[in-house]
Design a protein around this motif. Structure first.
Motif, short mmCIF file in Angstrom:
data_model
loop_
_atom_site.label_atom_id
_atom_site.label_comp_id
_atom_site.label_asym_id
_atom_site.label_seq_id
_atom_site.Cartn_x
_atom_site.Cartn_y
_atom_site.Cartn_z
N GLY A 1 -54.22 -19.41 -25.75
CA GLY A 1 -54.35 -18.30 -26.70
C GLY A 1 -54.49 -18.82 -28.13
O GLY A 1 -54.39 -20.02 -28.40
N ARG A 2 -54.67 -17.91 -29.04
CA ARG A 2 -54.94 -18.29 -30.42
C ARG A 2 -53.72 -18.88 -31.12
O ARG A 2 -53.81 -19.90 -31.79
N CYS A 3 -52.58 -18.21 -31.02
CA CYS A 3 -51.32 -18.70 -31.61
C CYS A 3 -51.47 -19.06 -33.09
O CYS A 3 -50.76 -19.93 -33.60
N LYS A 4 -52.39 -18.39 -33.79
CA LYS A 4 -52.67 -18.77 -35.18
C LYS A 4 -51.49 -18.49 -36.10
O LYS A 4 -51.31 -19.18 -37.11
N GLU A 5 -50.69 -17.48 -35.78
CA GLU A 5 -49.55 -17.15 -36.63
C GLU A 5 -48.36 -18.06 -36.36
O GLU A 5 -47.36 -18.02 -37.08
N LEU A 6 -48.47 -18.90 -35.32
CA LEU A 6 -47.37 -19.79 -34.95
C LEU A 6 -47.65 -21.25 -35.28
O LEU A 6 -46.81 -21.94 -35.85
N LEU A 7 -48.83 -21.73 -34.89
CA LEU A 7 -49.15 -23.14 -35.06
C LEU A 7 -49.69 -23.39 -36.46
O LEU A 7 -50.89 -23.48 -36.70
N LEU A 8 -48.74 -23.49 -37.39
CA LEU A 8 -49.05 -23.70 -38.80
C LEU A 8 -48.70 -25.14 -39.20
O LEU A 8 -47.77 -25.74 -38.65
N PRO A 9 -49.44 -25.71 -40.13
CA PRO A 9 -49.17 -27.09 -40.54
C PRO A 9 -47.71 -27.33 -40.90
O PRO A 9 -47.10 -26.52 -41.60
N LEU B 1 -37.66 -16.08 -37.50
CA LEU B 1 -37.50 -15.61 -36.12
C LEU B 1 -36.75 -16.62 -35.27
O LEU B 1 -35.79 -16.28 -34.58
N GLY B 2 -37.19 -17.86 -35.31
CA GLY B 2 -36.57 -18.89 -34.49
C GLY B 2 -37.59 -19.55 -33.59
O GLY B 2 -38.80 -19.50 -33.84
N LEU C 1 -46.41 -12.93 -29.58
CA LEU C 1 -46.87 -12.39 -30.86
C LEU C 1 -45.83 -11.40 -31.39
O LEU C 1 -45.49 -10.43 -30.71
N GLU C 2 -45.34 -11.65 -32.60
CA GLU C 2 -44.31 -10.81 -33.21
C GLU C 2 -44.72 -10.38 -34.61
O GLU C 2 -45.26 -11.17 -35.39
N VAL D 1 -42.42 -10.73 -20.37
CA VAL D 1 -41.40 -11.74 -20.65
C VAL D 1 -41.54 -12.15 -22.11
O VAL D 1 -42.55 -12.73 -22.51
N ILE D 2 -40.54 -11.80 -22.91
CA ILE D 2 -40.61 -12.03 -24.36
C ILE D 2 -40.11 -13.44 -24.65
O ILE D 2 -38.92 -13.72 -24.55
N GLN D 3 -41.02 -14.31 -25.01
CA GLN D 3 -40.72 -15.74 -25.13
C GLN D 3 -40.22 -16.11 -26.52
O GLN D 3 -40.58 -17.14 -27.09
N MET D 4 -39.35 -15.24 -27.07
CA MET D 4 -38.83 -15.47 -28.42
C MET D 4 -37.52 -14.73 -28.57
O MET D 4 -37.25 -13.76 -27.85
N PRO D 5 -36.67 -15.13 -29.51
CA PRO D 5 -35.40 -14.46 -29.71
C PRO D 5 -35.56 -13.17 -30.50
O PRO D 5 -36.62 -12.90 -31.06
N LEU D 6 -34.50 -12.38 -30.52
CA LEU D 6 -34.36 -11.19 -31.38
C LEU D 6 -35.23 -10.01 -30.97
O LEU D 6 -34.89 -8.85 -31.22
N VAL D 7 -36.38 -10.25 -30.37
CA VAL D 7 -37.32 -9.18 -30.02
C VAL D 7 -36.97 -8.58 -28.66
O VAL D 7 -36.77 -9.31 -27.70
N SER D 8 -36.90 -7.24 -28.60
CA SER D 8 -36.55 -6.55 -27.35
C SER D 8 -37.56 -5.48 -26.96
O SER D 8 -37.36 -4.76 -25.99
N GLU D 9 -38.63 -5.37 -27.73
CA GLU D 9 -39.64 -4.33 -27.47
C GLU D 9 -41.03 -4.91 -27.63
O GLU D 9 -41.28 -5.72 -28.53
#
Length: 224
Positions: free
Chosen positions: A37-45, A73-74, A130-131, A168-176
């Motif tokens: 996937g794109r993951c552009k908002e995650l894979l930052l320098p 977020l974590g 994506l969050e 399956v939410i692959q990140m903390p804090l998010v429940s929706e």
């Protein structure tokens, strides 16, 4: 699910969707990205990333990039194979008589078939990475395959199966999780059609660590 051996690094660049350049203690290393996937908002320098040591001499890359730290977020697990593994472990402890992965139904392979007594179940699993503002969104790119699976679930529901779509939410804090209608409006339409047809939608929150992705029982939500 657990990873045997992991280590931290810093993200440098992503030449294509299969590989990334990372910095491991001052040395640049090419690693496999376990998410196309794109993951552009995650894979930052310079973002902190977690690598899994595959320990396989036959591979071109020694490491898999499996997670990345997102500010505010974590740690976010981006391993696209992890959601089905997590769900298999989760379903194994739920008292089903049968749990069968990769079940052929119609023109698709649905992720899980289950049976308890006379009731048959079909469950399709999607990973969410994506969050935005504490809410998860799916998909992060258009997915005709995802829509096809939803339509198969609607058909199966009409035939008497219990049918579900689990995120399956692959990140903390998010429940929706909400449908990402900005990226793919048709997926939102399919989502609403599924709910109207009686397909259940589950949000499976997870605890994310450097070496594991584990269901958080307190963050399991069913949308009716």
């Amino acid at each position: 699910m657990h990873y045997n051996k992991t280590l931290s690094a810093r993200f440098v660049s992503r030449p294509n969707r299969f590989i990334a350049q990372v910095d491991i203690e001052g040395k640049t290393e090419t690693v496999h990205v376990k998410n196309t996937g794109r993951c552009k908002e995650l894979l930052l320098p310079d973002s902190k990333v977690i690598l899994y040591d595959a320990n396989n001499e036959k591979r071109k890359t020694r490491y898999d990039l499996i997670a990345v730290e997102k500010s505010g977020l974590g740690l976010v697990n981006i391993d696209s194979q992890a959601p089905n593994k997590v769900m298999a472990e989760f379903l194994a402890g739920r008292g089903y008589d049968v749990v069968q992965p990769e079940f052929r139904y119609g023109n698709s392979r649905i992720d899980f078939y289950m049976k308890r007594g006379d009731q048959q179940y079909l469950l399709e699993v999607k990973g969410c990475t994506l969050e935005r503002e504490g809410i998860g969104y799916f998909p992060d790119a258009p997915t005709e395959r995802g829509i096809k699976h939803i339509h198969e679930l609607i058909q199966a529901r009409q035939e008497g199966y219990w049918c579900g779509l689990a995120f399956v939410i692959q990140m903390p804090l998010v429940s929706e999780v909400r449908p990402n209608i900005v990226t793919h409006p048709a997926f939102g339409d399919a989502w609403n059609e599924a709910l109207a047809a009686g397909v259940k939608i589950w949000f499976i929150g997870c605890k994310v660590n450097n070496d594991s992705l584990i269901v958080d029982e307190k963050r399991i939500v069913a949308e009716e």
